[in-house]
Motif scaffolding. Sequence first.
Motif, mmCIF file in Angstrom:
data_model
loop_
_atom_site.group_PDB
_atom_site.id
_atom_site.type_symbol
_atom_site.label_atom_id
_atom_site.label_comp_id
_atom_site.label_asym_id
_atom_site.label_seq_id
_atom_site.Cartn_x
_atom_site.Cartn_y
_atom_site.Cartn_z
ATOM 1 N N VAL A 72 0.872 -1.181 0.000
ATOM 2 C CA VAL A 72 0.000 0.000 0.000
ATOM 3 C C VAL A 72 0.897 1.215 0.000
ATOM 4 O O VAL A 72 2.019 1.169 0.498
ATOM 5 C CB VAL A 72 -0.930 0.076 1.244
ATOM 6 C CG1 VAL A 72 -1.961 -1.006 1.220
ATOM 7 C CG2 VAL A 72 -0.157 0.062 2.536
ATOM 8 N N THR A 73 0.404 2.317 -0.540
ATOM 9 C CA THR A 73 1.244 3.513 -0.561
ATOM 10 C C THR A 73 1.319 4.109 0.841
ATOM 11 O O THR A 73 0.458 3.882 1.688
ATOM 12 C CB THR A 73 0.680 4.583 -1.502
ATOM 13 O OG1 THR A 73 -0.594 4.997 -1.016
ATOM 14 C CG2 THR A 73 0.569 4.070 -2.927
ATOM 15 N N GLU A 74 2.343 4.919 1.025
ATOM 16 C CA GLU A 74 2.562 5.586 2.318
ATOM 17 C C GLU A 74 1.397 6.514 2.660
ATOM 18 O O GLU A 74 1.148 6.802 3.834
ATOM 19 C CB GLU A 74 3.828 6.459 2.297
ATOM 20 C CG GLU A 74 5.079 5.788 1.801
ATOM 21 C CD GLU A 74 5.216 5.790 0.301
ATOM 22 O OE1 GLU A 74 4.433 5.083 -0.364
ATOM 23 O OE2 GLU A 74 6.104 6.478 -0.224
ATOM 24 N N ILE A 75 0.762 7.026 1.625
ATOM 25 C CA ILE A 75 -0.367 7.934 1.834
ATOM 26 C C ILE A 75 -1.475 7.209 2.597
ATOM 27 O O ILE A 75 -1.940 7.669 3.644
ATOM 28 C CB ILE A 75 -0.904 8.441 0.484
ATOM 29 C CG1 ILE A 75 0.164 9.212 -0.285
ATOM 30 C CG2 ILE A 75 -2.157 9.284 0.685
ATOM 31 C CD1 ILE A 75 0.604 10.500 0.350
ATOM 32 N N THR A 76 -1.881 6.070 2.055
ATOM 33 C CA THR A 76 -2.946 5.309 2.706
ATOM 34 C C THR A 76 -2.489 4.826 4.085
ATOM 35 O O THR A 76 -3.238 4.903 5.064
ATOM 36 C CB THR A 76 -3.345 4.123 1.814
ATOM 37 O OG1 THR A 76 -3.711 4.622 0.529
ATOM 38 C CG2 THR A 76 -4.517 3.360 2.404
ATOM 39 N N THR B 416 3.915 6.228 -6.873
ATOM 40 C CA THR B 416 3.355 6.396 -5.521
ATOM 41 C C THR B 416 2.115 7.270 -5.576
ATOM 42 O O THR B 416 1.075 6.940 -4.997
ATOM 43 C CB THR B 416 4.391 7.003 -4.559
ATOM 44 O OG1 THR B 416 5.513 6.131 -4.493
ATOM 45 C CG2 THR B 416 3.812 7.191 -3.173
ATOM 46 N N GLU B 419 -0.721 5.325 -7.428
ATOM 47 C CA GLU B 419 -1.270 4.251 -6.593
ATOM 48 C C GLU B 419 -2.046 4.808 -5.406
ATOM 49 O O GLU B 419 -3.097 4.274 -5.047
ATOM 50 C CB GLU B 419 -0.158 3.317 -6.119
ATOM 51 C CG GLU B 419 0.366 2.417 -7.238
ATOM 52 C CD GLU B 419 1.682 1.745 -6.881
ATOM 53 O OE1 GLU B 419 1.881 1.453 -5.685
ATOM 54 O OE2 GLU B 419 2.498 1.518 -7.794
ATOM 55 N N ALA B 420 -1.529 5.882 -4.806
ATOM 56 C CA ALA B 420 -2.245 6.481 -3.671
ATOM 57 C C ALA B 420 -3.602 7.004 -4.136
ATOM 58 O O ALA B 420 -4.614 6.865 -3.453
ATOM 59 C CB ALA B 420 -1.425 7.602 -3.040
ATOM 60 N N GLU B 423 -5.886 4.121 -4.611
ATOM 61 C CA GLU B 423 -6.318 3.603 -3.297
ATOM 62 C C GLU B 423 -7.388 4.511 -2.701
ATOM 63 O O GLU B 423 -8.247 4.075 -1.951
ATOM 64 C CB GLU B 423 -5.125 3.521 -2.321
ATOM 65 C CG GLU B 423 -4.179 2.351 -2.585
ATOM 66 C CD GLU B 423 -2.829 2.488 -1.876
ATOM 67 O OE1 GLU B 423 -2.675 3.392 -1.019
ATOM 68 O OE2 GLU B 423 -1.922 1.687 -2.191
#
Lengths: 251, 425
Positions: A72-76, B416, B419-420, B423
């Motif tokens: 998962v990305t760092e954002i999530t 990133t 993908e973010a 998500e």
Amino acid sequence: MTVSLGIDIGSRSVDAVWLNDEGVIIDSLILDSGFDPYEVANSCVDSSTWDVLTVTGYGRRLAAQSWDARAVTEITAYGKGARAVYPEAGCVLDIGGQDTKVIILDSSGHVSDFDMNDKCAAGTGKFLEVMAQSLGYSLGEFGAAARDAQSSVAISSMCAVFAESEVVGLLHKGANREAVARGIHESIVKRTVAVLTRMRASGPLVFGGGVAQNTCVASLVKDRYQDEVVVPAQPQILGALGAALLGLESY
Amino acid sequence: MSEQLDYREMWTELGLDLPAHDALLAAVGSMYGETFMTQENRPEAIGYLDFVMSEVHGLRIKELHDFRAQGGKVVGTFCLFVPEELIRAAGAWCVGLCAGAEWGYDEVEQIMPRNTCSLIKSFMGFKLTKVCPYIEESDLVVGETTCDGKKKAYELLGELHNVYVMELPQMKNADDFAFWRQQLVTFARKIEELTGNTITAESLKAAIVEVNDKRRALQRIAAARAASPAPISGRDSLLATQVAFYDDVPRFTQSMNVLADELEERIKNGQGVAPATAKRILITGTPMALPNWKLHDMIEKAGAVVVGEEMCTGSRYYDTLVDESVASIDELFDALTAKYLDINCACFTPNNGRMEDIVRMAKELNADGVIDYALNFCGTYQMEHTAVERALDAAGVPVLRIDTDYSGEDTGQLSTRIEAFLEMI
């Protein structure tokens, strides 16, 4: 008991959090990335037991493939971690080693917007490191010196390279070292607050990442943000925590 | 293998730097494999485009070469504002020139600032390093006063090639229409002079219908992408529009209609290239010239599907047709003027039509989110990011802003963000 392991593979540190099935932290680790962050992360994976593994950070995809884990990305991940340590969080600020993130959370805790500055070191931990060195402070001393300074000298460059020249110039003109340190911290926070304003950040702000441990930056952000600012006890592991929580949810 | 020898002879005749050209072909070939051939369940009819691309500097160049050997003229263009119809009405062929790869930048940076948009650096790089057979086959290259960068770049290109620059107005008021119409008339005369042929009402009408037919075929493909699951990938759709710029018109139109037929069948059978649960993305922004597939590739490899492009290598190419109902030469020029000035490029002020199109397309294509794409240093499109974001915020559609170039340097940061965003939406 189910164990969920979350790993954040970052540029400066590899952080790992182990959670039990109630979402309580059993253990956590912060390791230096070194020159092979993947190997460092691998050592956490191999040397412990876990049922579900979730990886975040810039090394996540390669890692997830090798370990059959979810990426998962760092954002999530940061959004999740921040909301867990402070359920009313409306936004998250993460100033890391080489990037800065602002994450906006909606009322149900989901990410509704985000901004990343990862194209240059301006305003990141790297900038602070370079500046501390050019002023002759250790990182730990730097924040304290800036916090206790009686005055401030404005720094106009945000580029780590140009700011270094600017600082050398100021010192040669007799500027006070603590005041320059203060000016550097103020310029980071000014830039950070500009992003928070542009993103229309509101509600309690959770401040994570390595730079949150700098007491001067933390106190300046608290002064200048219009709402509550919360620096968790372990600001660096928010990403790994969020990843572990996401792992638990999907298990 | 004798075919290969023919090509090398032809390339040498064109003055190409063969070793550099070989390197370019190898690089593009490898990019093509990674981007397109890793896809699953592609429509069969897409084989036509794979074939065209496998012969990108071969067969098509031979066609241009043979055409010119018989006295035909080839006109190279960089921009949608240059009317293909006028070129064809005079019996010449119009080819869109490639500007989508980082190439020859060292040479380019000797005469241009490093901080210039990649598209401009790319076409100058191709020319300076003598690796583009298309530009070498162009008897005339037509530029346009769209953005500042291009305006000044054409001055430099004009030192190396026969260049004619059309003057595009900056606004779309009544006097701008009159001005643009006059530009079309002057351009028509230029093409007549180049070819020695006269543009008549009949030849212009025929050309308009031909190019409209091409647009209609592309419209069918675009419409098919509204279905869920999406019957064709964004990568393949983008490629279709990119090839539209330079391929043989009737053959391309026919092949795209065959593709559209197959897509319509796929829709009936619920066949898609991605699961119906894949996130659907609309991309808007600066054109993506061949062989720039970077963003589509990243988005689709992250598991989403690109369902539309609001750009010149997308909806702006085929959304509106030239009015075919008129007959006199004057009316045909009026029709051309109206259609061409209807392109919602950021070079114009104001450009509200673009915002309306983006919101409309997002709804029609059931997009889960929009990616607003601009090349670094593109003043006009980067400035429009704000207007795009406001329009989409008001419509409740999530939007991600991406500023990038052709290099692979920022792949990590971009993936990133993408993908973010996926998500999040």
